[in-house]
Each structure stands twice: as C-alpha cells, then as structure tokens.
Design a protein around this motif. Sequence first.
Motif, short mmCIF file in Angstrom:
data_model
loop_
_atom_site.label_atom_id
_atom_site.label_comp_id
_atom_site.label_asym_id
_atom_site.label_seq_id
_atom_site.Cartn_x
_atom_site.Cartn_y
_atom_site.Cartn_z
N GLU A 14 29.49 119.90 10.74
CA GLU A 14 29.43 121.35 10.88
C GLU A 14 30.82 121.91 11.14
N ARG A 15 31.37 121.67 12.32
CA ARG A 15 32.63 122.31 12.71
C ARG A 15 33.83 121.35 12.71
N GLN A 16 33.69 120.17 12.17
CA GLN A 16 34.78 119.19 12.18
C GLN A 16 36.02 119.70 11.42
N TYR A 17 35.82 120.56 10.41
CA TYR A 17 36.94 121.05 9.61
C TYR A 17 37.20 122.54 9.86
N GLU A 18 36.71 123.04 10.97
CA GLU A 18 36.88 124.47 11.30
C GLU A 18 38.35 124.84 11.40
N ARG A 19 39.17 123.97 11.98
CA ARG A 19 40.60 124.29 12.09
C ARG A 19 41.27 124.41 10.73
N TRP A 20 40.63 123.87 9.69
CA TRP A 20 41.16 123.98 8.33
C TRP A 20 40.55 125.15 7.57
N GLY A 21 39.59 125.85 8.22
CA GLY A 21 39.07 127.08 7.63
C GLY A 21 37.69 127.00 7.03
N VAL A 22 36.91 125.93 7.30
CA VAL A 22 35.57 125.82 6.71
C VAL A 22 34.58 125.25 7.73
N ILE A 23 33.38 125.81 7.72
CA ILE A 23 32.27 125.34 8.56
C ILE A 23 31.11 125.00 7.62
N PHE A 24 30.51 123.84 7.83
CA PHE A 24 29.39 123.40 7.00
C PHE A 24 28.07 123.65 7.70
N HIS A 25 27.02 123.82 6.91
CA HIS A 25 25.66 123.99 7.40
C HIS A 25 24.76 123.05 6.61
N ASN A 26 23.86 122.37 7.31
CA ASN A 26 22.93 121.43 6.69
C ASN A 26 23.68 120.33 5.93
N SER A 27 24.58 119.68 6.62
CA SER A 27 25.44 118.67 5.99
C SER A 27 25.48 117.41 6.84
N LEU A 28 25.45 116.27 6.17
CA LEU A 28 25.46 114.98 6.83
C LEU A 28 26.45 114.07 6.11
N ALA A 29 27.27 113.36 6.87
CA ALA A 29 28.19 112.37 6.29
C ALA A 29 27.42 111.06 6.11
N ILE A 30 27.52 110.48 4.93
CA ILE A 30 26.88 109.19 4.68
C ILE A 30 27.82 108.28 3.90
N GLN A 31 27.54 107.00 3.96
CA GLN A 31 28.19 106.01 3.11
C GLN A 31 27.05 105.45 2.27
N PRO A 32 26.90 105.97 1.04
CA PRO A 32 25.70 105.66 0.25
C PRO A 32 25.47 104.17 0.05
N SER A 33 24.24 103.73 0.37
CA SER A 33 23.84 102.36 0.09
C SER A 33 23.15 102.28 -1.27
N SER A 54 16.74 118.56 2.55
CA SER A 54 17.31 117.92 1.36
C SER A 54 17.51 118.94 0.25
N GLY A 55 18.52 118.69 -0.56
CA GLY A 55 18.79 119.51 -1.73
C GLY A 55 19.54 120.79 -1.46
N PHE A 56 20.10 120.98 -0.25
CA PHE A 56 20.81 122.22 0.06
C PHE A 56 21.96 121.93 1.02
N LEU A 57 23.13 122.53 0.75
CA LEU A 57 24.30 122.42 1.63
C LEU A 57 25.08 123.71 1.49
N GLU A 58 25.59 124.22 2.60
CA GLU A 58 26.37 125.46 2.58
C GLU A 58 27.71 125.25 3.28
#
Length: 194
Positions: free
Chosen positions: A69-88, A107-111
């Motif tokens: 969500e706010r991990q990249y806020e200092r760079w100017g972007v906030i995410f909503h409904n987002s998950l970091a994965i390492q696809p198996s 599922s199927g949506f990210l902002e």
Amino acid sequence: MVKQATLQSNKLSTIEDAKFAFDKLNIQHEITASAWRGQVEPAIEAARVTAPTCICLDLEDLKCFEPVERQYERWGVIFHNSLAIQPSNPAFPAYSGLTVLMGAPKSGFLEATFLHPVNSVSAFVTSSQRLVLSAYDRDRQLLAQTALPGSNLANSDSAISPNTLLSINVNDIYSVTFCAFDGQFTLDNFRFCF
C-alpha cells in the motif's frame, strides 16, 4: 521480443511487436525506487520536478505475500488491493527478478493513486483473461484506457506472450486501475513518469 500495448487519448488500442528500451524514450531522469519502511520527507515534490522524471519500482525488497500500500509513498504512489508475490505457478513468470504485484484480496483488480499527477504509466502484465488499464484524473473522470485483449499465460496457446507491456500516456493522471474481470494477473516493472 516483447509485446507492447499502448493507448493515447483518442487512439485505438493496439498490440504490436516492438523492442522496448527505456533509454529510447528521451527520458532524462529515471529512478529505480525501493520500498521504504521508515518516515522521511517525500522523495518527489512537484515543485522540484523540472525535467521528465520516471520512477521504476524495484519490487524485490518486498516480502512474499506482503500487502502493498504505502511502501512507495515517498516516491509518489500508493497502491490499493495489492499483494507482493513470488509466483510458484509457471504460467505467471516475473519479467525481472522474482517478485511481482497481484490484485488481492479482491482478485482481478489493483489500483495505484499518485500523489502528484503523472503523464505516463506502464507495467509488464501477465493475465488469465482480458486486462484493462484505465487512467483517471483528479475527479475520477476516465482519461484513457488500453487493454490486453486476452489471456497471455506462459506455456499456453495464446498468441500474446507473457509479460506484455501495457502503457498509457496522457496528461494529469491521478490514478490508474488494472481490472481483469474475475481473472488473475501479475504486474512487474511498474513505472510512471512526471
């Protein structure tokens, strides 16, 4: 060869074969941004941006299954409904590194919402179905859309290769959405330019 889908306002969506190189875009400044976990002053201030500046997010600092969500806020972007994965699942390969973003828990949506308006947004996408990238202004009015016309899973019979570049170039983007309508998708190399 990388497939690219682009749309600028008043143009139809197309997918065409093209070699994509960031250095061929006449971008004077590009920053690779890592996730930040502390309190600091914003890294990007609208008053300081005088030349075209692009931010490409380095997702590798994120933990697997970490809500983003706010991990990249200092760079100017906030995410909503987002998950970091390492696809198996090999059907969803990463474009670079191991970590990608996925729309979740819904599922199927990210902002992505921008703290300052941007003029370009792009990401390499792999999707189980048609994926629509939409850009909105400050008042949530639609500015432009582009779409991946169908599934592009790896090791499938799709004519579209995995990690196809979707991009939108239009002035004053305040937010973008990625929507796969009950599908699954991943994003890599999320990039935006002021």
